[in-house]
Design a protein around this motif. Structure first.
Motif, mmCIF file in Angstrom:
data_model
loop_
_atom_site.group_PDB
_atom_site.id
_atom_site.type_symbol
_atom_site.label_atom_id
_atom_site.label_comp_id
_atom_site.label_asym_id
_atom_site.label_seq_id
_atom_site.Cartn_x
_atom_site.Cartn_y
_atom_site.Cartn_z
ATOM 1 N N ARG A 129 0.833 -1.209 0.000
ATOM 2 C CA ARG A 129 0.000 0.000 0.000
ATOM 3 C C ARG A 129 0.873 1.266 0.000
ATOM 4 O O ARG A 129 0.506 2.279 -0.579
ATOM 5 N N SER A 176 -10.155 -0.992 -1.706
ATOM 6 C CA SER A 176 -10.119 -2.448 -1.899
ATOM 7 C C SER A 176 -8.909 -2.957 -1.132
ATOM 8 O O SER A 176 -7.947 -2.203 -0.945
ATOM 9 N N PHE A 177 -8.978 -4.193 -0.679
ATOM 10 C CA PHE A 177 -7.766 -4.829 -0.181
ATOM 11 C C PHE A 177 -6.816 -4.922 -1.368
ATOM 12 O O PHE A 177 -7.228 -5.291 -2.472
HETATM 13 N N1 LUZ Z 1 -5.382 -4.885 5.216
HETATM 14 C C1 LUZ Z 1 -5.029 -5.725 4.236
HETATM 15 C C2 LUZ Z 1 -5.578 -3.586 4.972
HETATM 16 O O1 LUZ Z 1 -4.840 -6.904 4.505
HETATM 17 N N2 LUZ Z 1 -4.919 -5.271 2.974
HETATM 18 C C3 LUZ Z 1 -5.106 -3.976 2.644
HETATM 19 O O2 LUZ Z 1 -5.005 -3.591 1.488
HETATM 20 C C4 LUZ Z 1 -5.438 -3.076 3.686
HETATM 21 N N3 LUZ Z 1 -5.595 -1.779 3.440
HETATM 22 C C5 LUZ Z 1 -5.884 -0.971 4.438
HETATM 23 C C6 LUZ Z 1 -6.023 -1.471 5.710
HETATM 24 N N4 LUZ Z 1 -5.884 -2.770 5.971
#
Ligand code: LUZ
Ligand code: MTE
Ligand code: MOS
Length: 767
Positions: A304, A432-433
């Motif tokens: 991220r 989105s994840f």
């Molecule tokens: N948790 C995760 C997260 O496993 N994947 C993500 O993209 C994410 N993004 C924000 C907060 N938690």
């Protein structure tokens, strides 16, 4: 509609883990943890503790029937340390006693001998020694190397960002008890009941179906209970399983602060190149992430950071690398924004650095580089429905910044004891994840024969109001009164294989699954009404509890229709499944379309610094936020305000301090300062961007949980600008910008490391 929990919260009737009535023979667990940050365990002597009055048993790694392994993404973390320890606070054993006090007192009697090894606390030091959690991860587009020659201006610099403590009001904890035949019931304060279930099963050596995890609500999570709630759920379950008794493990605040990971600190180096008209042509960044002693969620957080490396800007040539460094701190973990704030701080710092060198406000550079419709994010996603310029224009129109900026300039000319500063913070946050497979959810709906409705989803209520939003989905889909609907606890036996409630997507994913379930039952009810009233099902409508055919009242209401359906043996239960369409991502290539959509927004800050004391006030924050078409403006406004203040705390006052031995010094609320009511900006204005929303958002109401935290970064730059109005030699990027750092900055002399002039920089680059 107000939050359905508000009355319970203010009257004290809302139940949290610690409010559960205790079962007979409950034992209490207290964790024995490592006192040193790095070393070998030479001996572990619990004989005196074992004989302490009230102590029933002491569990260590040797007692684990399955695997001593709790790593969520990568299997690199034991539940209990065996031979070596890697951070202060690492669990070694669990003392079970008839009272928490007895267990706590017995902990003093445990004697552990260690062979100390050198502790590493800084990511750059870890990198220098080759201590990594993962190989470096790079996303790139174009070729920055080949662009430096074409740049008119090039700037390089470094940034530092500290971590952040979650400080959920409810500390970590779990309560487990045996059901018959090797089944366990687990109440856990977790954002991820399925992760707890999966890991308990692994550690106990049982199949997942024997473990039932149930969550009513959390007293806050903020990411701190996405992965790190699991350990305590496993410990209480291990105790319950081995002793056949209820076991409660709830961390004291001190234990929680010491044992759990936090937001990742980052140290970063950037290089940014501009054309003559201040378009960013190339950007290179290396992030040194302080991962702590085990991976936890670091691999996902790394991604991220890479996704948000260019924030709200279009940059044609980008190369970004994260070094996930292994240090002797508790494994750092998810925290609202999830690596996004770290990436965004560096690009904003790079822009601020360029602005200082060029003698223009950052806003001039920001505005020239906003991402536009059909531009391509450097990870391959084509930007659609982009609202960056829109929020910028709307904010200028609503708040009239030009006048404010003039007034600030005049203030600074007239005043010598106080200086004001201002800054803009734009955001573009992907929803989105980032791990595509996690973007799925399920819901289970029962309509009972009296017309009342029970709703279960995989979403966890942690204060963000997701249960209220779920209730709204059922209410609006069925056309009935909210009083008829009950939100059930989140339970792995009713809704399985849940993704954590995280990535701001709890309402979208679970809401869409719930919509699917409700719509399916509604279809059956309408088909029945169509038979009853001899009109096509498409002409049946249920509104305000009344049944309409061809737009006319039928004399039937919801209750009557439901009861008739029951008598006719029509299925009044349905499970819904939703998986976000469109999204995909190729992790190897670093290209794809990972996000359903982006959330956009802009914050403007005005701050005042006292140049004698180094103290400061945030006078005003003006926000235009892209809610889409908010389905609950009260809750969403609360999310923006809460996240904004949490973000301001992160960049201004929350200072985690470890000593060289890896000991947390800011281990209480007297030494770790979070924003209180006095630190909240005097004025916060939040106005919605007027848009139609996005169809992949539930009811077109965009995800709101994390994005506004990143507005908090603007506080750093506004305060920096106020200091620079007094001393333009100050140009450090070292968050949080505490009053101490402000005071030093007000009187510091110019740093020796001078920026390369564009010409020498070019020459250096071509060498
Ligand atoms: N948790 C995760 C997260 O496993 N994947 C993500 O993209 C994410 N993004 C924000 C907060 N938690
Ligand atoms: N709001 C409150 N009151 N308490 C919390 O713990 N967590 C935040 C945000 N807002 C949190 C919160 C985080 S980190 C996330 S990911 C989202 O809520 C999760 O909920 P959602 O997906 O339903 O928005
Ligand atoms: Mo939030 S960091 O996705 O739990």
């Amino acid at each position: 509609m107000k939050n359905i929990d508000s009355t319970g919260h203010v009257t004290g009737k809302s139940l949290y883990l610690d409010d559960l009535p205790l079962r007979q023979d409950t034992l209490f667990g207290v964790v024995v943890d490592s006192e040193i940050a790095h070393g070998h365990i030479l001996s572990f002597d619990a004989s005196e503790a074992k004989n302490y009055p009230g102590v029933v048993r002491i569990l260590t790694a040797k007692d684990i029937p399955g695997e001593n392994q709790i790593g969520g993404i990568i299997a690199d973390e034991g539940l209990f340390a065996e031979d070596s320890v890697h951070f202060i606070g690492q669990p070694i054993a669990l003392i079970l006693a008839t009272s928490e006090r007895a267990a706590r007192e017995a902990r003093q009697k445990v004697k552990i001998e260690y062979k100390k090894l050198r502790a590493i606390t800084e990511p750059r030091e870890a990198a220098a020694k080759g201590e990594y959690l993962l190989p470096p991860k790079t996303f790139a587009s174009g070729n920055p190397e080949k662009q430096w020659d074409k740049c008119e201006y090039i700037f390089t610099g470094s940034t530092e960002q500290a971590g952040q403590e979650h400080l959920y009001l409810e500390t970590q904890g779990a309560y487990s008890y045996p059901l018959e035949t090797e089944n366990l019931m687990v109440h856990s304060s977790t954002q991820s009941p399925t992760a707890a279930q999966r890991t308990i099963a692994k550690v106990l050596g049982l199949p997942m179906h024997r473990i039932q995890v149930d969550v009513v609500r959390l007293g806050g999570g903020f990411g701190g209970k996405e992965d790190q709630a699991t350990a305590w759920a496993v410990m209480s379950s291990l105790g319950a399983y081995l002793l056949n008794k209820p076991v409660k493990v709830v961390l004291s605040r001190h234990d929680d602060l010491r044992m759990t990971g936090k937001r990742h600190p980052y140290s970063s180096d950037f290089k940014i190149g501009f054309s003559k008209d201040l378009k960013i042509l190339a950007y290179e960044v290396e992030y040194f992430q302080n991962g702590g002693a085990a991976n936890d969620l670091s691999p996902a957080i790394t991604e991220r950071t890479l996704f948000h490396t260019t924030n709200a800007y279009y940059i044609p040539h980008v190369k970004a690398t994260v070094h996930s460094c292994k240090t002797n701190l508790p494994p750092n973990t998810a925290f609202r924004g999830f690596g996004g704030p770290q990436g965004m701080f560096v690009i904003e710092s790079a822009i601020a650095q360029a602005a200082m060198e060029l003698g223009v406000p950052s806003s001039v550079i920001q505005e020239k580089n906003f991402i536009k419709e059909n531009d391509v994010f450097y990870y391959g996603q084509v930007a659609k429905n982009v609202n960056v310029q829109k929020v910028w224009n709307a904010a200028h129109k609503e708040y009239g910044f030009t006048k404010k900026q003039k007034a600030i300039e005049q203030f600074n000319q007239k005043n010598t004891l106080h200086k004001k500063g201002w800054a803009f913070m734009p955001i573009a946050f992907g929803i989105s994840f980032t791990n595509t497979s996690m973007n799925q959810a399920r819901a289970l709906v029962h309509i009972y024969s009296d017309g009342s409705v029970g709703v279960s989803t995989g979403a966890i209520e942690m204060g963000q109001g997701v249960n209220t939003k779920m209730l709204q989905v059922a209410e609006q889909t069925f056309g009935i009164s909210p009083d008829r609907i009950k939100l059930e606890s989140t339970n792995t036996t009713r809704v399985s294989n849940t993704s954590p409630t995280a990535a701001s997507s709890g309402a979208d994913l679970n809401g869409k699954a719930l919509q699917v379930a409700c719509t399916a039952i509604l279809r059956r009810l309408k088909s029945l009404a169509s038979d009853l009233f001899k009109v096509p099902a498409s002409k049946i409508q249920i509104k305000d509890e009344l049944v309409f055919a061809n737009g006319k009242k039928t004399g039937w209401n919801w209750e009557k229709l439901v009861y008739e359906a029951f008598m006719q043996r029509i299925n009044l239960t349905e499970s819904g499944h939703y998986a976000t369409p469109i999204i995909h991502f190729d992790k190897e290539a670093g290209k794809g379309h990972p996000f359903a959509y982006h959330v956009y927004g802009l914050a403007f800050y005005e701050v005042t610094v006292d140049v004698i004391r180094g103290t400061y006030e945030i006078d005003e924050v003006d926000v235009i936020h892209d809610f889409g078409k908010s389905m609950n403006p009260i809750i969403d406004l609360g999310q923006v305000e809460g996240a904004l203040v949490q973000g301001i705390g992160y960049t201004t006052m929350e200072e985690l301090a470890y000593d060289n031995e890896g000991r947390l010094l800011s281990n209480s609320l007297s030494t770790y300062k979070v924003p209180d009511i006095y630190a909240v900006p005097a004025v916060i204005r939040v106005k919605p961007l007027k848009t139609g929303g996005h169809s992949l958002a539930i009811f077109k109401s965009k995800a709101v949980g994390e994005p506004p935290l990143m507005y908090g970064l603007g506080a750093y730059f506004a305060i920096q600008n106020a200091v620079r109005a007094f001393n333009s030699d100050f140009r450090k990027f070292d968050a949080p910008i505490t009053p101490e750092k402000v005071l030093m900055g007000l009187y510091q002399k110019k740093e020796k490391t001078v920026q390369p002039s564009p010409k020498t920089a070019k020459a250096n680059a071509s060498k």
